[in-house]
Design an enzyme around this catalytic site. Structure first.
Site, short mmCIF file in Angstrom:
data_model
loop_
_atom_site.label_atom_id
_atom_site.label_comp_id
_atom_site.label_asym_id
_atom_site.label_seq_id
_atom_site.Cartn_x
_atom_site.Cartn_y
_atom_site.Cartn_z
N ARG A 36 1.41 -1.36 -0.09
CA ARG A 36 -0.18 -0.14 0.06
C ARG A 36 0.92 1.63 0.03
NH1 ARG A 36 -4.98 0.35 2.16
NH2 ARG A 36 -4.92 -2.25 3.21
N CYS A 43 -26.05 -3.66 -8.23
CA CYS A 43 -27.45 -3.70 -7.96
C CYS A 43 -26.87 -4.11 -6.81
CB CYS A 43 -27.96 -4.82 -8.85
SG CYS A 43 -28.06 -4.11 -10.01
C1 LIG Z 1 2.41 -11.52 4.22
C2 LIG Z 1 2.11 -9.95 4.22
N1 LIG Z 1 2.89 -9.29 3.58
C3 LIG Z 1 2.70 -8.24 2.57
C4 LIG Z 1 1.71 -7.53 2.41
C5 LIG Z 1 1.07 -6.03 2.51
O1 LIG Z 1 0.94 -4.74 2.95
P1 LIG Z 1 0.11 -3.44 3.21
O2 LIG Z 1 0.47 -3.93 1.50
O3 LIG Z 1 -0.13 -2.90 3.74
O4 LIG Z 1 2.35 -2.90 2.85
C6 LIG Z 1 0.62 -8.29 3.58
C7 LIG Z 1 -1.18 -7.57 3.11
O5 LIG Z 1 -2.21 -8.02 3.25
C8 LIG Z 1 0.48 -9.66 3.53
O6 LIG Z 1 -0.32 -10.31 4.16
#
Ligand SMILES: Cc1ncc(COP(=O)(O)O)c(C=O)c1O
Length: 425
Positions: free
Chosen positions: A287, A353
């Site tokens: 993210r 929907c």
């Molecule tokens: C094992 C693992 N690593 C990394 C991430 C990435 O997380 P983020 O996008 O919050 O940095 C996730 C996201 O669910 C994850 O499950």
């Protein structure tokens, strides 16, 4: 002074280093978003490769005292142009399926720079990953160790690197659907199981069990749970000094509201430094690298006044961006052209929907008209990668703006009805 005047004061010109208004038009780097929409139509995801690179470098530099290796979490955004650009910049990749591994390899990533996590890897996926020669398996299940070992045996591969994912039994400060480290979660292995595995490593002669993995959730609201999880891992490792790698997972937070500051990484890193001295550190941010580099552009189809409310019905929906429906997530809504029409409080909804198909509730927005365009901001993470064909909606096009910021291209075309029908018999 009208109360709306205060509303207008809240309007901002600059969202981040790549997305801002110039005069009255919303730009991504050097490109007027409206000029993309004229050629590609809507709904369309648009990403700034420049901003992706800046975010990657910002995280790499913040974690430089730990010499952390950054593995971009592909689940956040699997766009091939983004993967290629991050690979060129030196990132590795965190994958949760053979499909994601395949995408990274197609993007030119060295297999050694790929880690493979996931609570339910199939035997076929394991065999695929072993034969590709990926860097690490993050293991979440005892039986998985046997499968990896026997796959390596079949393929004649030695020293397959494994990190054991610890469920540290800490509850992260985030949406419950994004918390993965508490005891009731399906993720990871308990400390007791890990201790047991570490005393029986000879049962897995093809494996090198060399790391501990923790990932306690996404959009983490503070550092306390991360540090508690790390302390649990270090506690466990005290009896196993041979294990020198800790993978801290992802979860670095993002500012989704226009006036929130970008979360600082300094406090976290300074807490980590004394704990992680002497360890090799891996990170899996998703993210925080792509969210604010992307947006979803939509057209306003109808303005409907009903039950004392104003509905802005747009041509993007929960099928293209499920985060508001799934996590009650907030995405700012920005018109591509500012207007001086009086603001209204609107419900921004899609055509699907489902009553959950609300992209933004009770938002003060200018009085818009059918045919106007809006951008759903900070949509670069878990947007297109979670999009579906619900209601037989073709998935949107994806556009990337070049690292130089002055040109763009469609990196993935909009799906067609033929795409939707081609696998049916
Ligand atoms: C094992 C693992 N690593 C990394 C991430 C990435 O997380 P983020 O996008 O919050 O940095 C996730 C996201 O669910 C994850 O499950």
């Amino acid at each position: 002074m009208s109360p709306f005047y205060f509303g207008w004061l809240r309007w901002i010109m600059v969202y981040n280093s790549s997305i801002r208004y110039i005069d009255d038009s919303l730009f991504i780097d050097g490109i007027d978003l409206a000029s993309i929409v004229r050629q590609v139509s809507t709904p369309t995801y648009i990403y700034s490769l420049k901003r992706v690179g800046e975010n990657y470098r910002r995280i790499r530099e913040a974690f430089a005292p730990l010499a952390a290796q950054i593995h971009f979490s592909v689940k956040a955004n699997g766009n091939l142009a983004i993967l290629r650009s991050l690979s060129r910049a030196g990132a590795g990749f965190d994958c949760v399926s053979a499909g994601e591994i395949d995408r990274c390899l197609r993007a030119g990533a060295p297999a050694q720079d790929i880690v493979f996590a996931g609570v339910g890897k199939t035997r076929a996926e394991i065999a695929f990953a072993v034969s590709a020669g990926i860097g690490w398996f993050n293991v979440e299940n005892l039986a998985e160790l046997h499968y990896i070992n026997s796959s390596a045996d079949d393929l004649g591969v030695d020293a397959v690197k494994v990190a054991l994912r610890l469920n540290p039994q800490v509850t992260a400060n985030t949406h419950p659907y994004m918390a993965t480290g508490h005891g009731a979660a399906k993720f990871g292995l308990t400390a007791d199981v890990i201790r047991d595995i570490l005393t029986r490593q000879s049962d897995y002669p093809r494996l090198s069990i060399a790391g501990i993995h923790i990932h306690i959730g996404s959009q983490l609201g503070d550092t306390a749970a991360t540090l508690a999880a790390l302390d649990a891992a270090l506690d466990l490792l005290a009896a196993h000094p041979r294990i020198r790698t800790i993978n801290l997972g992802g979860g670095l937070p993002v500012a989704y509201r226009a006036h929130d500051a970008q979360p600082s990484l300094g406090d976290l890193v300074s807490e980590l430094i004394p704990r992680l001295a002497g360890y090799d550190v891996l990170l899996e941010p998703g993210r925080s690298i792509v969210a604010d580099a992307g947006l979803l552009v939509a057209e306003l189809l109808y303005v409907k006044r009903q039950a004392g409310q104003v509905f802005y019905i747009i041509d993007a929906s929960m099928a293209e961006l499920i985060r508001p429906a799934l996590y009650d997530a907030h995405h700012e809504v920005a018109p591509l052209r500012k207007t001086d029409r009086e603001p209204v409080v609107a419900q921004v909804v899609g055509p699907v929907c489902e009553s959950a198909d609300v992209l933004a509730r009770d938002r003060e927005l200018p009085a818009l008209q059918a045919g106007d365009h809006v951008a759903l901001m900070t949509a670069g993470a878990y947007g297109m990668s979670m999009a579906s064909n619900y209601n037989a909606r073709p998935r949107p096009a994806e556009v990337v703006v070049s690292e130089s910021g002055d040109n763009w291209r469609v990196s993935r075309r909009r799906e067609t009805f033929d795409d939707l029908a081609q696998s049916d018999k």
